[in-house]
Design an enzyme around this catalytic site. Sequence first.
Site, PDB file in Angstrom:
ATOM      1  N   ARG A  57       0.812  -1.221   0.000  1.00 35.90           N
ATOM      2  CA  ARG A  57       0.000   0.000   0.000  1.00 35.90           C
ATOM      3  C   ARG A  57       0.841   1.265   0.000  1.00 35.90           C
ATOM      4  NH1 ARG A  57      -2.809  -1.219   5.479  1.00 35.90           N
ATOM      5  NH2 ARG A  57      -0.642  -1.835   5.790  1.00 35.90           N
ATOM      6  N   GLN A  86       2.902  24.194  20.003  1.00 40.11           N
ATOM      7  CA  GLN A  86       2.347  24.840  18.822  1.00 40.11           C
ATOM      8  C   GLN A  86       2.866  24.147  17.571  1.00 40.11           C
ATOM      9  OE1 GLN A  86       2.464  29.219  18.878  1.00 40.11           O
ATOM     10  NE2 GLN A  86       3.574  29.116  16.959  1.00 40.11           N
ATOM     11  N   ARG A 101      13.607  32.156   4.311  1.00 41.23           N
ATOM     12  CA  ARG A 101      13.016  32.599   5.579  1.00 41.23           C
ATOM     13  C   ARG A 101      14.053  32.386   6.669  1.00 41.23           C
ATOM     14  NH1 ARG A 101       7.084  32.991   5.553  1.00 41.23           N
ATOM     15  NH2 ARG A 101       6.332  32.297   3.527  1.00 41.23           N
ATOM     16  N   TYR A 154       6.242  22.945  11.073  1.00 40.85           N
ATOM     17  CA  TYR A 154       7.001  23.122  12.312  1.00 40.85           C
ATOM     18  C   TYR A 154       6.226  22.552  13.494  1.00 40.85           C
ATOM     19  CZ  TYR A 154       9.392  27.093   9.963  1.00 40.85           C
ATOM     20  OH  TYR A 154      10.097  27.908   9.125  1.00 40.85           O
ATOM     21  N   HIS A 212      17.304  29.477  13.119  1.00 43.33           N
ATOM     22  CA  HIS A 212      16.845  28.584  12.055  1.00 43.33           C
ATOM     23  C   HIS A 212      16.396  29.388  10.841  1.00 43.33           C
ATOM     24  CE1 HIS A 212      13.554  26.482   9.928  1.00 43.33           C
ATOM     25  NE2 HIS A 212      14.456  25.513   9.952  1.00 43.33           N
ATOM     26  N   HIS A 223      15.887  32.948  12.243  1.00 42.60           N
ATOM     27  CA  HIS A 223      15.032  33.334  13.361  1.00 42.60           C
ATOM     28  C   HIS A 223      15.351  32.547  14.628  1.00 42.60           C
ATOM     29  CE1 HIS A 223      12.017  33.855   9.864  1.00 42.60           C
ATOM     30  NE2 HIS A 223      12.638  34.999  10.060  1.00 42.60           N
ATOM     31  N   LYS A 282      12.467  23.435  17.923  1.00 42.88           N
ATOM     32  CA  LYS A 282      11.643  23.220  16.731  1.00 42.88           C
ATOM     33  C   LYS A 282      11.995  21.888  16.101  1.00 42.88           C
ATOM     34  CE  LYS A 282      11.643  28.110  15.381  1.00 42.88           C
ATOM     35  NZ  LYS A 282      12.109  29.050  14.359  1.00 42.88           N
TER      36      LYS A 282
END
Length: 184
Positions: A23, A46, A59, A132, A119, A62, A72
Amino acid sequence: MRFHPLAIAGAFVVEPERRDDERGFFARSWCRDEFDAQGLEGRLAQCSVSFNTRRGTLRGLHYQVAPFEEVKLVRCTRGAIVDVVLDLRPDSPTYLRHSVVPLSAATHGAVYVPRGVAHGFQTLEDGCEVFYQISEVYAPRAARGVRWNDPRFGIKWPIANPIMSLRDRCYPDYAPPDLLEVAS
């Protein structure tokens, strides 16, 4: 799951152990007990998704400052990216070093980013989605960043002239915490 250490202290590539059959496959992408057994943060507060329309989107870089520092787990769920982790912990043996990790929907791997590590990522295809899982709720007043092309770090991004937000493009070069204290 398999945990492969990166060159940054406490950072890992997390690879699912697939169970293949006719499958397709089944694999666990998160297990608190397995993360705890590795000495890694097993708490989630979160989850977030970043969708990126165009190839070359960058991006980052941060991070959040104490007491809102976050862990994270970052996975590319559509397309392909290069993920970058940058150690900003002055007491770390890998302080100011970085790791670059290719992630894609095809490989299903993830990068574990410890507290105090910045990151960022750059998309390698149009239509990339990045998922994330985060240990802390986002705190805007604790959000920080460093310049993506700060020469101190020497990060080699794969695509020149990235597509970026004004905020990310205008982050300052890194100033070590001890220099900030002296300047105050």
